[in-house]
Design an enzyme around this catalytic site. Structure first.
Site, PDB file in Angstrom:
ATOM      1  N   LYS A 173       0.890  -1.047   0.017  1.00  5.53           N
ATOM      2  CA  LYS A 173       0.139  -0.243  -0.152  1.00  5.53           C
ATOM      3  C   LYS A 173       0.889   1.243  -0.119  1.00  5.53           C
ATOM      4  CE  LYS A 173      -1.917  -1.875   3.610  1.00  5.53           C
ATOM      5  NZ  LYS A 173      -2.611  -2.096   4.796  1.00  5.53           N
ATOM      6  N   THR A 203      -8.032   9.433   8.221  1.00  2.12           N
ATOM      7  CA  THR A 203      -7.823   8.054   7.719  1.00  2.12           C
ATOM      8  C   THR A 203      -7.499   7.058   8.595  1.00  2.12           C
ATOM      9  OG1 THR A 203      -5.561   8.810   7.573  1.00  2.12           O
ATOM     10  CG2 THR A 203      -6.866   9.397   5.642  1.00  2.12           C
ATOM     11  N   GLY A 205      -7.966   3.648  10.221  1.00  7.19           N
ATOM     12  CA  GLY A 205      -8.450   2.393   9.754  1.00  7.19           C
ATOM     13  C   GLY A 205      -8.500   2.394   8.290  1.00  7.19           C
ATOM     14  N   THR A 206      -7.773   3.161   7.759  1.00  5.78           N
ATOM     15  CA  THR A 206      -7.568   2.784   6.024  1.00  5.78           C
ATOM     16  C   THR A 206      -7.252   1.528   5.558  1.00  5.78           C
ATOM     17  OG1 THR A 206      -6.960   5.067   6.151  1.00  5.78           O
ATOM     18  CG2 THR A 206      -7.096   4.170   3.873  1.00  5.78           C
ATOM     19  N   GLY A 207      -6.121   0.854   6.194  1.00  5.11           N
ATOM     20  CA  GLY A 207      -5.747  -0.230   6.048  1.00  5.11           C
ATOM     21  C   GLY A 207      -6.447  -1.423   6.202  1.00  5.11           C
ATOM     22  N   CYS A 208      -7.261  -1.270   7.175  1.00  4.06           N
ATOM     23  CA  CYS A 208      -7.977  -2.414   7.786  1.00  4.06           C
ATOM     24  C   CYS A 208      -9.308  -2.385   6.924  1.00  4.06           C
ATOM     25  CB  CYS A 208      -8.667  -2.018   9.312  1.00  4.06           C
ATOM     26  SG  CYS A 208      -7.774  -1.868  10.496  1.00  4.06           S
TER      27      CYS A 208
HETATM   28  O1  PXL Z   1      -4.613   0.055  11.387  1.00  2.00           O
HETATM   29  C1  PXL Z   1      -4.251  -0.927  12.239  1.00  2.00           C
HETATM   30  C2  PXL Z   1      -5.026  -1.479  13.213  1.00  2.00           C
HETATM   31  C3  PXL Z   1      -5.445  -2.749  13.064  1.00  2.00           C
HETATM   32  N1  PXL Z   1      -6.317  -3.260  14.075  1.00  2.00           N
HETATM   33  C4  PXL Z   1      -6.544  -2.695  14.975  1.00  2.00           C
HETATM   34  C5  PXL Z   1      -6.353  -1.440  15.396  1.00  2.00           C
HETATM   35  C6  PXL Z   1      -5.232  -0.865  14.216  1.00  2.00           C
HETATM   36  C7  PXL Z   1      -4.907   0.734  14.390  1.00  2.00           C
HETATM   37  O2  PXL Z   1      -5.060   1.311  15.321  1.00  2.00           O
HETATM   38  O3  PXL Z   1      -6.447  -0.857  16.291  1.00  2.00           O
HETATM   39  C8  PXL Z   1      -7.553  -3.376  16.277  1.00  2.00           C
END
Ligand code: PXL
Length: 264
Positions: A173, A203, A205-208
């Site tokens: 990414k 942004t 949580g963008t990756g999740c």
């Molecule tokens: O973005 C990575 C991530 C994944 N999972 C949880 C998170 C975070 C970032 O804070 O809290 C539970």
């Protein structure tokens, strides 16, 4: 009554009670992308848009029971794995994969956006054992550098090195210093997804969200390159909605594209 079936995706991830990242973001993403979502929690974090104040892994046997009990009844069409937290929990996830006949997307979460480690150091070798056999790995640039073991700064090269090393597709990414673009290594070649700059600092949580949107699209039957393309369009839409909550880098509006009888 006419009964219907829907594609199903499951997320195995950490709980961010502020709702912007992790399991809650994944379930919102599944809903907004038209599929049925299930979720198993690996770690209960306490966090908000500014800080992570604690990370509490669940007991490994609890995670195993969560996953097995859900999937023996309702079969997922795609699985997204996010933050796992420690080596024992990774072993549980690994052993559960034999019970799930679906594409697996692994987001190798190591550090929160606010800088807190979300994976114990001694868990890295266990995480690496999980990678062969999955359908797609979605590291960000620092995670890609780490997993490739390379000094190179070219994200396309990092995607190729990791993909060839582990025999999997890899989406590195963008958004980090190196490149705004996302680079996919798939079936032996590189595909570039141009990055868009959106004037919104919120942004979290963008990756999740990107990885769970890809899982949703795979569950619907799209191929991997199209699943990534549609997932990027979804993330762009929900960042562009301009939600502004919290004092730090806030969450996105996962429901921005849902319009219906109950949203007004
Ligand atoms: O973005 C990575 C991530 C994944 N999972 C949880 C998170 C975070 C970032 O804070 O809290 C539970």
């Amino acid at each position: 009554m006419k009964f219907i079936k829907k594609p199903v995706a499951m997320s195995i991830a950490g709980l961010d009670p502020s709702g912007g990242a992790g399991l809650i973001a994944d379930i919102k993403t599944f809903l907004a992308n038209g599929i049925y979502g299930m979720g198993a929690v690996t770690c209960v974090t306490a966090q908000n848009t500014i800080k992570v104040s604690s990370v509490n892994p669940v007991e490994p046997a609890v995670l195993e029971d969560e996953i097995i009990t859900a999937v023996e009844d309702i079969k997922p069409n795609a699985l997204k794995i996010g933050m796992i937290g420690n080596a024992d929990l990774i072993k549980v996830v690994h052993s559960c994969l034999s019970k799930i006949d679906a594409p697996v997307i692994l987001d190798p979460v190591m550090i929160s956006s606010s800088g807190t480690p979300l994976l114990e150091k001694d868990a890295i070798s266990e995480l690496k054992k999980l990678i062969p056999g999955i359908s797609l790995l979605t590291p960000n640039f620092p995670e890609a550098k780490f997993l490739s073991g390379s000094d190179l700064d070219d994200p396309a090269e990092l995607a190729r090195i990791i993909g060839e090393k582990y025999g999997t597709s890899v989406l590195v990414k963008g958004g980090h210093l190196s490149s705004p673009d996302d680079l996919l290594f798939y079936n032996g070649s590189i595909k570039k997804y141009p990055g868009l700059h959106i004037e919104n600092p919120n942004t979290h949580g963008t990756g999740c969200t990107l990885s769970s949107a890809i899982a949703a699209n795979l569950a619907k039957g799209y191929n991997l390159p199209d699943s990534i393309r549609f997932a990027k369009e979804y993330v762009t839409t929900i960042i562009s909605a301009g939600l502004d909550l919290g004092q730090g880098s806030g969450p996105m509006d996962h429901g921005a594209a849902i319009k219906g009888d109950f949203t007004e």
